[in-house]
Design a protein around this motif. Structure first.
Motif, PDB file in Angstrom:
ATOM      1  N   SER A   1     101.926  71.664  86.622  1.00 13.30           N
ATOM      2  CA  SER A   1     102.824  72.799  86.474  1.00 13.30           C
ATOM      3  C   SER A   1     102.448  73.664  85.282  1.00 13.30           C
ATOM      4  CB  SER A   1     104.260  72.298  86.317  1.00 13.30           C
ATOM      5  OG  SER A   1     105.155  73.370  86.117  1.00 13.30           O
TER       6      SER A   1
ATOM      7  N   LEU B   1     106.571  72.034  90.985  1.00 13.16           N
ATOM      8  CA  LEU B   1     105.976  70.885  90.306  1.00 13.16           C
ATOM      9  C   LEU B   1     106.811  70.473  89.098  1.00 13.16           C
ATOM     10  CD1 LEU B   1     102.232  71.991  90.494  1.00 13.16           C
ATOM     11  CD2 LEU B   1     103.271  70.076  91.726  1.00 13.16           C
TER      12      LEU B   1
ATOM     13  N   CYS C   1     105.363  61.566  87.639  1.00 19.17           N
ATOM     14  CA  CYS C   1     106.079  62.729  87.123  1.00 19.17           C
ATOM     15  C   CYS C   1     105.235  63.502  86.120  1.00 19.17           C
ATOM     16  CB  CYS C   1     107.390  62.286  86.474  1.00 19.17           C
ATOM     17  SG  CYS C   1     108.618  61.664  87.640  1.00 19.17           S
TER      18      CYS C   1
ATOM     19  N   CYS D   1     102.660  65.660  87.792  1.00 21.00           N
ATOM     20  CA  CYS D   1     103.211  66.925  88.300  1.00 21.00           C
ATOM     21  C   CYS D   1     103.475  67.908  87.157  1.00 21.00           C
ATOM     22  CB  CYS D   1     104.513  66.661  89.059  1.00 21.00           C
ATOM     23  SG  CYS D   1     104.306  65.788  90.631  1.00 21.00           S
TER      24      CYS D   1
END
Length: 452
Positions: A313, A332, A306, A309
């Motif tokens: 982002s 993302l 996580c 991502c």
């Protein structure tokens, strides 16, 4: 229904009960998180034109909302230990519904700011007791996916916002939108109150009942004191620091996304709504899927995915916020944001229990609130100093790298090092011989033993 206190849900009905309770808790999160400030952030431009206030007021209200989150996280923790988590969760959802329906009644930005501050608080007080409720109803091996789905509740609220904002705003009726989401929240709260009462969740659980009778509040108080002593345990401190950084990075990311896209990058309302819609749709499934994955590969590995991502982002918004790339950034972000807020309570739920778990998780919400206040202040300061929100997204990228390092320092959930003060509840006892691929129940340790 029997008049005696119900301490465990019958095994045959447990899947249905788990589904219903999960759906209701997800709805609560959708209302308290998905509406309120996230709806305000999408309507702020239209409300400013109608009522008349500047971005200094917006920043003040946003900071006040984080302060409300902080106060309610503390107060909600105390109330949960005193009266029980289910009561506080339902009461917070009811308060949320009332505030949502009162916002369009007034033209006073001061009153609206107070109501939004309370809404920010209900987001904390409805969320703090979730680890206790999940621990009473959901089997140990399923808690990752369930809490992941519940954490995605925000996305359901965002999806509803994205669907309703264009038609209501197009009809110059932003007030009607507040009334609509408030009425929906009120209906769900009534259903939840009835279901919780039928399941006996408003009564003390068996673990809170002293042997031979007595005051169950005394047992809850002792468990709560054990939770406060967890400040001496390394993994608890790491979790608290991580939640601070989550608030510092994640909350301003969403709060300033629409103004960054519309007022600084020049995108129109339709594109901004599309980004929010994509975030919501992906978030609807991301929390559950990553939670399901965490039950198999471990919560630490899922957190690292996580945060990876989330880092990408933020980098997109810093390096290349052009064309459709902000939409990719939203994808993302959704893959990271909603699962993160389910994985942390899942970790706590699998390593602590009862009032101790509520205290530990309650403090994580306090540190998250402090992080949100600090993050919104720093974002506003950088905006005023540099003229752009872009620099704060660069700060977010750095904070995410720190979060990845801290995740690597966490012991695996369920290990002897991580497990503290657990007394298996009815949901735990149903899993007597988990399959080799499933995580085993934690070893029982008292807080004193772990500190040694």
């Amino acid at each position: 229904m029997s008049g005696s206190p119900r301490t465990a849900v019958p095994t045959r009905s447990r899947p249905l009960v788990a589904f219903v309770v999960t759906a209701l808790l997800t709805s609560f999160v959708a209302a308290t998180y998905g509406f309120g400030f996230y709806l305000f952030s999408q309507l702020v431009t239209d409300m400013r034109h109608d009522i008349g206030f500047d971005y200094t007021v917006v920043g003040t209200i946003t900071a006040a909302g984080q302060l409300g989150f902080l106060v309610f996280a503390l107060f909600g923790t105390w109330l949960s230990n005193r009266f029980g988590g289910p009561q506080i969760t339902v009461g917070s959802a009811l308060l949320c519904a009332v505030c949502l329906m009162l916002i369009p009644v007034t033209d006073s930005i001061l009153v609206i700011g107070v109501l939004l501050t309370i809404l920010g608080g209900t987001a904390a007080s409805v969320y703090v007791p979730l680890v206790e409720i999940v621990g009473r109803v959901i089997d140990y091996r399923h808690r990752g996916k369930v809490l992941g789905l519940i954490s995605s509740g925000t996305s359901y609220g965002v999806v509803v916002n994205s669907m309703l904002v264009p038609p209501f705003v197009g009809a110059d009726n932003w007030r009607g939108l507040w009334y609509s989401v408030g009425a929906g929240t009120l209906m769900v709260t009534g259903v939840a109150a009835l279901v919780f009462w039928r399941l006996g969740l408003f009564r003390p659980q068996e673990a809170d009942r002293p042997p031979g009778g007595g005051d169950p509040g005394a047992t809850r108080a002792e468990s709560a004191r054990a939770g406060w002593r967890m400040v001496l345990v390394r993994w608890v401190v790491i979790i608290w620091v991580m939640k601070f950084l989550n608030g510092f990075a994640c909350m301003p990311f969403q709060n300033y996304l629409s103004p960054y896209l519309r007022e600084e990058l020049g995108f129109d309302i339709d594109f901004a709504a599309q980004v929010w819609g994509v975030i919501g749709v992906i978030g609807m499934v991301a929390g559950f899927l990553v939670g399901w994955l965490s039950d198999r590969i471990g919560i630490r590995a899922a957190l690292l995915m996580c945060y990876g991502c989330f880092l990408l982002s933020a980098v997109v918004l810093v390096v290349a916020p052009v064309g459709v790339l902000p939409l990719l950034s939203g994808v993302l972000f959704a893959l990271a944001f909603y699962p993160i807020y389910g994985l942390v309570p899942a970790y706590v739920s699998k390593t602590a229990a009862g009032a101790a778990a509520t205290v530990i998780f309650g403090v994580t919400n306090v540190t998250q609130g402090v992080g949100g206040i600090a993050g919104n202040y720093v974002a506003g300061l950088l905006k005023n100093t540099t003229g752009s929100f872009m620099w704060y997204y660069a700060v977010i990228a750095v904070a995410t790298v720190v979060l990845m390092v801290l995740t690597l320092r966490l012991p695996p959930e369920g290990s002897a090092e991580a497990s503290v003060g657990r007394q298996p509840g009815p949901a735990d006892r149903l899993v007597k011989e988990p399959a080799p691929s499933q995580p085993t129940a934690p070893v029982v340790h008292t807080a004193t033993e772990v500190q040694r």
